[in-house]
Design a protein around this motif. Structure first.
Motif, PDB file in Angstrom:
ATOM      1  N   UNK A   1      10.951  -7.495  13.783  1.00 36.01           N
ATOM      2  CA  UNK A   1      11.021  -8.826  14.406  1.00 36.01           C
ATOM      3  C   UNK A   1      11.760  -8.766  15.737  1.00 36.01           C
TER       4      UNK A   1
ATOM      5  N   UNK B   1       5.956 -10.263  16.323  1.00 39.24           N
ATOM      6  CA  UNK B   1       5.915 -11.593  15.709  1.00 39.24           C
ATOM      7  C   UNK B   1       4.477 -12.077  15.677  1.00 39.24           C
ATOM      8  N   UNK B   2       4.126 -12.882  14.670  1.00 43.16           N
ATOM      9  CA  UNK B   2       2.759 -13.430  14.658  1.00 43.16           C
ATOM     10  C   UNK B   2       2.476 -14.136  15.986  1.00 43.16           C
ATOM     11  N   UNK B   3       1.329 -13.861  16.541  1.00 45.59           N
ATOM     12  CA  UNK B   3       0.963 -14.476  17.808  1.00 45.59           C
ATOM     13  C   UNK B   3       1.189 -13.580  19.004  1.00 45.59           C
TER      14      UNK B   3
END
Lengths: 74, 642
Positions: free
Chosen positions: A19, A24-26
């Motif tokens: 992270x 991160x998602x996106x």
């Protein structure tokens, strides 16, 4: 684009490191090079950070299925 | 303005790893702390004083790089703890790498969430501009409520503006909320922040040209990161470095040695013969001077390591070694401390703080002292130069350089083998995944390289110098006394009847099977405080032994030294046996002390000392005994003439 990280089996410290490094998602990911014999790929995150990650971890991050001999796409 | 009566104020340099904090710290405080182009070059808190017109004690704290308030490694925990405990009186000087602004904003938002006063220093803006991008600083200020100042810590550009802002209370602001919403867990918080950051950047990041990606891999990386060619290049670089250490440093080294010899002869003519003269000439000058002669090699070594660290190559070497290290139960993260210990094991042990897993960290701490360090160089160079010929092979390649390279590889392979053993026996756990940032290559500036060399050499001279001088004086005493009455009724010092010889004779039976005589034994005993002491001890013992003869260099004196049966002591076999002993033995008090500190236990320094000392003795014993048997069977003459 990174969709989801499968955190099962990953240590909490590693999840945090992933992270913190920016996975991160996106996030926009680009495969720069793959080293199947070393079990590693090199990716850029959002076009600004270059990171080397193990293929097994890339699979955990759902970066599509990675052929151990030939990695063409994420 | 800051009042002169207020207590010292802390300015905390905070930011992501490798963003230029230490370079800025050095620029502001005038100190010379270690910098490097890789994550984890700073693992400790450093405090410096910044002189201002309005405040006589303004403290600048350089903190290890971190990404968040949750420290996952020992170095990041230091930063997290200090920032979490920071209060109203503290000022955060947030150092932000402009080329990685999105990731850097994550930590900044956490700091702003705590209501701390912040000023952002934007570094590497020139690099961003070269990529066809720019930042709208006014817009950034408007979106965040804090001030952004571009500074190039390397060149000093923008530093004057920063200094003015440092002295202005209004420059440090609390900022306005950047993100909103309720996060149920940390990941969601990251995502919400990320969305808000993207929004800010969409208004502030200016694209001057059509840019698809800010970064790409340098074309040189296709070679340097290649599993086969990359490894060959890495080993090639190391081999060339060791060749240079002999080729380039031999001349200045001889010059220093001759200068010290000249000074000793000059003092012999001025100071009357007796204990005082001998203490100054043979003890202090002989002991310390013997080490000074090796400074050119040590400077070159620090210079080469500096190039690797500053250019960004060390991260590539770490990437290359990951798979290889995996065979030994470790990952590539342990390779940076291992390679750094080619300079010194103490900072290398500190740099293991970047390793998350405690098992991996302790394993690395235990094996790092096996890597060839700068303290071993004087011993290696003295012994190799004494027992191996100077003539090159194949025109250019120095045999001495090859031996030195072999010792580096030996240290590396032995450390990895023991790493595997420790992982299997004591600290069972598979190595974690290895994520590594590959920093952009930077051309190391000659000024910063010279500064690195100067700081390290100064530290080597001051720290090792103290021990060497103290032991040299002690050793001179036990080598000079007791005085013997001669036939003419005079009292004279003779090395063979000294206390040192008596001690040496006691330990001789234990070291004879290794090929060592009592002088080598005394030198090894003394070198358990610090390896370099071996050289100064031999210098004193040979100086006092040859007092009646014409002064010769230490190497010559060693080459001519014989055993009671007339055979030479310093044969190639004895030399190899000593080299092997020094390659493995743990002769460094500082290493043991830092191991205790970092593991918070006496068990690990005890394990480290024991396994290394036993390994050194057994290996040296085997080398000498097997070598002697081979010599006898092959009828090799011990007499070697150079």
């Amino acid at each position: 684009m990174l969709q989801k990280i499968d955190s099962s089996g990953l240590e909490p410290s590693l999840i945090q490191e992933i992270r913190e490094q920016g996975f991160l998602p996106g996030v926009e990911l680009r495969l720069l090079r793959s080293y199947p014999t070393s079990d590693k790929i090199i990716v850029s995150l959002n076009g600004s950070i270059v990171l080397a990650i193990p293929m097994a971890l890339a699979q955990k991050m759902n970066l599509k299925k990675i052929d151990r001999r030939k990695t063409t796409d994420i | 303005m800051i009042s002169t009566s207020s207590p010292p104020r802390r300015y905390l340099l905070v930011g992501n790893p490798n963003s230029g904090k230490t370079t800025l710290f050095n620029r502001l405080t005038g100190l010379r702390q270690k910098t490097g182009n890789f994550q984890g070059s700073t693992v400790e808190k450093k405090v410096g004083i910044y002189p201002t017109r309005f405040h006589d004690r303004l403290e600048i704290w350089d903190l290890p790089g971190a990404f968040s308030m949750e420290g996952i490694t020992e170095d990041k925990k230091i930063t997290a703890e200090i920032v979490q405990n920071a209060d109203e009186s503290d000022r955060i000087l947030y150092v932000m790498d402009s080329t990685q602004i999105e990731r850097s904003f994550q930590f900044l938002t956490s700091i702003l969430d705590r209501g701390l006063r912040v000023l952002v220093v934007l570094t590497m803006l020139d690099l961003l501009q070269r990529r066809g991008l720019d930042l709208d600083l006014n817009q950034l200020e408007k979106c965040t409520g804090i001030q952004f100042v571009p500074v190039n810590p390397k060149t000093g550009e923008g530093i004057e503006t920063l200094i003015q802002l440092l002295e202005d209370e209004e420059s440090f602001r609390k900022g306005i909320p950047i993100w909103s919403g309720k996060a149920t867990d940390l990941e969601e918080e990251y995502i919400l922040k990320s969305i808000a950051i993207k929004k800010i950047l969409s208004n502030t990041l200016i694209k001057n040209t059509s840019v698809e990606s800010l970064v790409d891999l340098d074309s040189i990386d296709s070679l340097l990161l290649h599993p086969v060619y990359g490894l060959i290049i890495f080993l090639g670089i190391m081999a060339v470095v060791f060749q240079f250490l002999f080729h380039w440093a031999e001349f200045p080294m001889e010059l220093i040695a001759k200068g010290i010899l000249f000074l000793q002869n000059l003092l012999r003519e001025t100071i009357p013969q007796g204990p005082l003269g001998s203490l100054v000439i043979d003890g202090a000058l002989g002991g310390v001077g013997a080490i000074l002669a090796f400074l050119p090699q040590i400077c070159l070594l620090f210079f080469f390591i500096g190039i690797m660290e500053e250019s960004g190559y060390i991260a590539r070497a770490s990437f290359l070694m990951d798979k290889f290290m995996g065979k030994f139960g470790m990952n590539g993260k342990a390779f940076i401390p291992i390679l750094s210990s080619a300079a010194c094991a103490v900072p290398a042990i500190l740099s293991t703080r970047t390793i998350e897993s405690r098992e991996d960290r302790i394993t690395t701490i235990l094996i790092v002292p096996l890597i060839m360090c700068s303290a071993r160089y004087p011993v290696y160079i003295l012994v190799i130069g004494t027992v191996f010929p100077q003539e090159p092979v194949l025109g250019y390649i120095s045999i001495r350089g090859i031996v030195l390279f072999f010792l580096f590889v030996l240290g590396l392979l032995t450390s990895l083998t023991f790493g595997l053993l420790f992982k299997k026996l004591l600290l069972r756990k598979s190595p974690g995944f290895f994520i590594l940032e590959l920093p952009t290559y930077r051309m190391p500036s000659i000024v910063s390289l010279l500064q690195i060399v100067w700081v390290k050499v100064k530290s080597f001279l001051v720290n090792a110098g103290r021990i060497i001088l103290t032991i040299s004086i002690l050793l001179w005493f036990i080598s000079y006394y007791p005085l013997q009455r001669t036939e003419t009724g005079e009292y004279r010092s003779t090395i063979k009847t000294s206390y040192a010889a008596a001690i040496g004779k006691i330990i001789e039976p234990a070291i004879e099977p290794l090929g060592f005589d009592w002088k080598i034994g005394v030198a090894i005993l003394a070198s358990f405080a610090a390896r370099e002491v071996m050289v100064s001890t031999l210098a004193i013992l040979y100086e006092l032994d040859g007092e009646d003869e014409e002064s010769t260099s230490l190497r010559e004196a060693m080459r001519n030294d014989t055993r009671p049966d007339g055979s030479l002591i310093w044969t190639p076999l004895t030399g190899i046996s000593i080299l092997i002993f020094f390659a493995f033995a743990n002769q460094c008090m500082s290493t043991l002390a830092v191991t205790k500190k970092e593991t918070n236990s006496y068990v690990f320094p005890a394990i480290q000392f024991l396994y290394m000392t036993v390994l050194a003795y057994v290996s040296s014993f085997l080398v000498y005994q097997v070598g002697t048997l081979l010599e006898k069977s092959l009828f090799i003459s011990e007499k070697v003439v150079f």
